[in-house]
Design an enzyme around this catalytic site. Sequence first.
Site, PDB file in Angstrom:
ATOM      1  N   ASP A  67       0.831  -1.207   0.000  1.00 18.76           N
ATOM      2  CA  ASP A  67       0.000   0.000   0.000  1.00 18.76           C
ATOM      3  C   ASP A  67       0.865   1.256   0.000  1.00 18.76           C
ATOM      4  O   ASP A  67       2.070   1.196   0.208  1.00 18.76           O
ATOM      5  CB  ASP A  67      -0.966  -0.001   1.199  1.00 18.76           C
ATOM      6  CG  ASP A  67      -0.251  -0.117   2.531  1.00 18.76           C
ATOM      7  OD1 ASP A  67       0.987   0.013   2.575  1.00 18.76           O
ATOM      8  OD2 ASP A  67      -0.936  -0.344   3.541  1.00 18.76           O
ATOM      9  N   ASN A 135      -7.974   0.071  13.844  1.00 19.12           N
ATOM     10  CA  ASN A 135      -9.363  -0.159  13.417  1.00 19.12           C
ATOM     11  C   ASN A 135      -9.506  -1.489  12.659  1.00 19.12           C
ATOM     12  O   ASN A 135     -10.534  -1.742  12.050  1.00 19.12           O
ATOM     13  CB  ASN A 135      -9.835   0.989  12.516  1.00 19.12           C
ATOM     14  CG  ASN A 135      -8.931   1.169  11.307  1.00 19.12           C
ATOM     15  OD1 ASN A 135      -7.982   0.405  11.131  1.00 19.12           O
ATOM     16  ND2 ASN A 135      -9.222   2.154  10.478  1.00 19.12           N
ATOM     17  N   HIS A 137      -7.731  -2.308  10.047  1.00 20.05           N
ATOM     18  CA  HIS A 137      -7.438  -2.249   8.608  1.00 20.05           C
ATOM     19  C   HIS A 137      -6.239  -3.128   8.260  1.00 20.05           C
ATOM     20  O   HIS A 137      -5.357  -3.371   9.070  1.00 20.05           O
ATOM     21  CB  HIS A 137      -7.301  -0.803   8.097  1.00 20.05           C
ATOM     22  CG  HIS A 137      -6.000  -0.123   8.378  1.00 20.05           C
ATOM     23  ND1 HIS A 137      -5.797   1.210   8.125  1.00 20.05           N
ATOM     24  CD2 HIS A 137      -4.816  -0.569   8.892  1.00 20.05           C
ATOM     25  CE1 HIS A 137      -4.569   1.548   8.439  1.00 20.05           C
ATOM     26  NE2 HIS A 137      -3.946   0.489   8.918  1.00 20.05           N
ATOM     27  N   GLU A 142      -9.848  -0.364   4.535  1.00 22.17           N
ATOM     28  CA  GLU A 142     -10.421   0.274   5.713  1.00 22.17           C
ATOM     29  C   GLU A 142     -11.789  -0.333   6.050  1.00 22.17           C
ATOM     30  O   GLU A 142     -12.396  -1.013   5.203  1.00 22.17           O
ATOM     31  CB  GLU A 142     -10.581   1.779   5.435  1.00 22.17           C
ATOM     32  CG  GLU A 142      -9.283   2.505   5.122  1.00 22.17           C
ATOM     33  CD  GLU A 142      -8.417   2.778   6.362  1.00 22.17           C
ATOM     34  OE1 GLU A 142      -8.693   2.235   7.451  1.00 22.17           O
ATOM     35  OE2 GLU A 142      -7.451   3.554   6.245  1.00 22.17           O
TER      36      GLU A 142
HETATM   37  C1  F6R Z   1       1.280  -0.090   6.206  1.00 28.02           C
HETATM   38  C2  F6R Z   1       0.085  -0.952   6.337  1.00 28.02           C
HETATM   39  C3  F6R Z   1      -0.822  -0.748   7.493  1.00 28.02           C
HETATM   40  C4  F6R Z   1      -0.108  -1.067   8.800  1.00 28.02           C
HETATM   41  C5  F6R Z   1      -1.015  -0.866  10.015  1.00 28.02           C
HETATM   42  C6  F6R Z   1      -0.248  -1.062  11.314  1.00 28.02           C
HETATM   43  O1  F6R Z   1       1.936  -0.352   4.992  1.00 28.02           O
HETATM   44  O2  F6R Z   1      -0.162  -1.797   5.528  1.00 28.02           O
HETATM   45  O3  F6R Z   1      -1.966  -1.556   7.361  1.00 28.02           O
HETATM   46  O4  F6R Z   1       0.342  -2.392   8.762  1.00 28.02           O
HETATM   47  O5  F6R Z   1      -1.556   0.416  10.004  1.00 28.02           O
HETATM   48  O6  F6R Z   1       0.744  -0.084  11.423  1.00 28.02           O
HETATM   49  P1  F6R Z   1       1.887  -0.179  12.519  1.00 28.02           P
HETATM   50  O7  F6R Z   1       2.683  -1.395  12.209  1.00 28.02           O
HETATM   51  O8  F6R Z   1       2.696   1.085  12.344  1.00 28.02           O
HETATM   52  O9  F6R Z   1       1.207  -0.276  13.819  1.00 28.02           O
END
Ligand code: F6R
Length: 242
Positions: A67, A135, A137, A142
Amino acid sequence: MRLTKFKDTAAIVGQIGDEIQALVAQKTDAVICIAGGDTPLPVMKRLVDLKRNGSIDFSKVQFLGLDEWVGLGYDTKGSTRQTLYDNLYHPLAIPEAHIHFFQGDNANLQEEIDKTDAFVEQYGIDYMLLGIGMNGHIGFNEPGVGDDLMTHVIDLDTVTTTVMSKYFDDDLPLTQGMTLGFGQILQTKHLVLMATGEKKREIVKQTMASDMTRQIPSTILKKSVNETNFYVDAAAGELVED
Ligand code: F6R
């Protein structure tokens, strides 16, 4: 999806390092996709160590992006691209031809979507390491997202736009992300979702306790028919049994 609790981050990192080492030994041109964000950073460090001591030969491996924040490119600290290039692709000396990553600052995002979809259709995905948002995701899938989408642009949830300041030096007016969709993620042969630290405790519990629902995208991973593991450390896994 099978949840396993590990003592700490280091134990999870050891496990994932072993899995990727075994995969690449058996399939030298494997396609590997690793999320950005903070959670996978220790895994990236481990992969760099494994290359340096000669335990993994990444010369034929292809890396796929998961992403990106729409509007951002390598120059912005906190972009997924910069995180992956600086912590993984450059230290591993991956040739540019083996990196398939969204250009989040392309004025024509459809080009990014088309080339990503074409790559995944041709090569598939052997191994994917995912993080989980507060959340639920997954990538930028999302809450409310469809469970059969391919690569797409999506409006960011308010939880994501609140949490995102941890990645950036300045306040950025980001409203959209670009991401692989569940139609692609669920085809991955070996999926790993990783969560560490007490901040993830509640969403880990909700993910495991809830039936599949679009409102908690991480529950959609339960649909995968391929090997899917949820690795949590003691802090993130405190409210669940393995
Ligand atoms: C980022 C991604 C997001 C993160 C998620 C957790 O490339 O794919 O889905 O994996 O927001 O983020 P962290 O690891 O920073 O808690």
